[in-house]
Design a protein around this motif. Structure first.
Motif, short mmCIF file in Angstrom:
data_model
loop_
_atom_site.label_atom_id
_atom_site.label_comp_id
_atom_site.label_asym_id
_atom_site.label_seq_id
_atom_site.Cartn_x
_atom_site.Cartn_y
_atom_site.Cartn_z
N UNK A 105 13.24 57.17 -29.26
CA UNK A 105 12.53 56.09 -29.94
C UNK A 105 11.02 56.35 -29.94
N UNK A 106 10.49 56.83 -28.85
CA UNK A 106 9.07 57.16 -28.77
C UNK A 106 8.70 58.20 -29.82
N UNK A 107 9.57 59.20 -29.98
CA UNK A 107 9.35 60.25 -30.97
C UNK A 107 9.24 59.63 -32.37
N UNK A 108 10.14 58.71 -32.68
CA UNK A 108 10.11 58.05 -33.99
C UNK A 108 8.85 57.20 -34.15
N UNK B 234 7.31 61.39 -35.54
CA UNK B 234 7.96 62.69 -35.47
C UNK B 234 9.46 62.52 -35.60
N UNK B 235 10.16 63.63 -35.80
CA UNK B 235 11.60 63.55 -35.98
C UNK B 235 12.42 64.21 -34.90
N UNK B 236 11.77 65.01 -34.05
CA UNK B 236 12.54 65.79 -33.08
C UNK B 236 11.86 65.82 -31.72
N UNK B 237 12.67 66.08 -30.70
CA UNK B 237 12.16 66.24 -29.34
C UNK B 237 12.93 67.37 -28.68
N UNK C 164 7.32 67.32 -35.34
CA UNK C 164 7.78 66.88 -36.66
C UNK C 164 8.95 67.72 -37.18
N UNK C 165 9.10 68.94 -36.70
CA UNK C 165 10.21 69.80 -37.13
C UNK C 165 11.04 70.21 -35.93
N UNK C 166 12.23 70.71 -36.20
CA UNK C 166 13.14 71.09 -35.13
C UNK C 166 12.52 72.19 -34.26
N UNK C 167 12.28 71.90 -32.98
CA UNK C 167 11.66 72.90 -32.11
C UNK C 167 12.66 73.97 -31.70
N UNK D 214 16.76 67.35 -29.60
CA UNK D 214 17.42 66.15 -30.09
C UNK D 214 16.81 65.75 -31.43
N UNK D 215 17.66 65.29 -32.31
CA UNK D 215 17.24 64.67 -33.55
C UNK D 215 16.97 63.21 -33.19
N UNK D 216 15.72 62.80 -33.23
CA UNK D 216 15.33 61.47 -32.72
C UNK D 216 16.05 60.33 -33.44
N UNK D 217 16.20 60.43 -34.74
CA UNK D 217 16.84 59.35 -35.49
C UNK D 217 18.32 59.21 -35.13
#
Length: 127
Positions: free
Chosen positions: A67-70, A74-77, A101-104, A110-113
């Motif tokens: 949730x923090x990422x969103x 950003x979209x990913x963690x 913002x992109x898949x690390x 994790x995909x934040x959404x």
């Protein structure tokens, strides 16, 4: 004499611990503290009771991270580390994630959404 013997099992039953109920297994989430460490590195400190294992506490931290990422847009963690401890009935996790913002790169991303949605469906609170 037979009366006393008949009452003795009842006296012992009164001293026994009652069997667990469903409420004994429903986690209680005590809150999340976030701390931006440096750039995209974020620390999450969570606390809860009635965790069944260290996985429950780590999942709570992961939900907070998603949730923090969103919130940050950003979209990913990517999971860096999680330390779990227990003091009495309180379980704590100190977790660190990078957000992007992109898949690390890495295996523990994790995909934040998707993760935030999964957390909502499982009833695990987020930030």
């Amino acid at each position: 004499m037979k009366r006393v013997a008949a009452l003795f099992p009842l006296a012992l039953a009164a001293c026994e611990t009652p069997p667990p109920t469903a409420e004994d297994f429903i986690p209680e989430y005590k809150g999340v503290e976030t701390k931006l460490l440096e750039g995209d590195l974020v620390q999450f400190n969570v606390a809860m009771t009635k965790a069944q294992s260290t996985k429950d506490v780590a999942d709570y931290a992961r939900c907070a991270a998603s949730q923090y990422t969103l919130i940050r847009g950003y979209g990913f963690a990517r999971h860096v580390r999680t330390n779990v401890s227990q003091e009495g009935s309180i379980w704590r996790a100190d977790a660190v994630y990078t957000i992007s913002p992109s898949l690390p790169r890495g295996l523990r991303t994790i995909d934040a959404e998707v993760t935030a949605q999964d957390c909502a469906e499982r009833g695990i609170p987020t930030v």
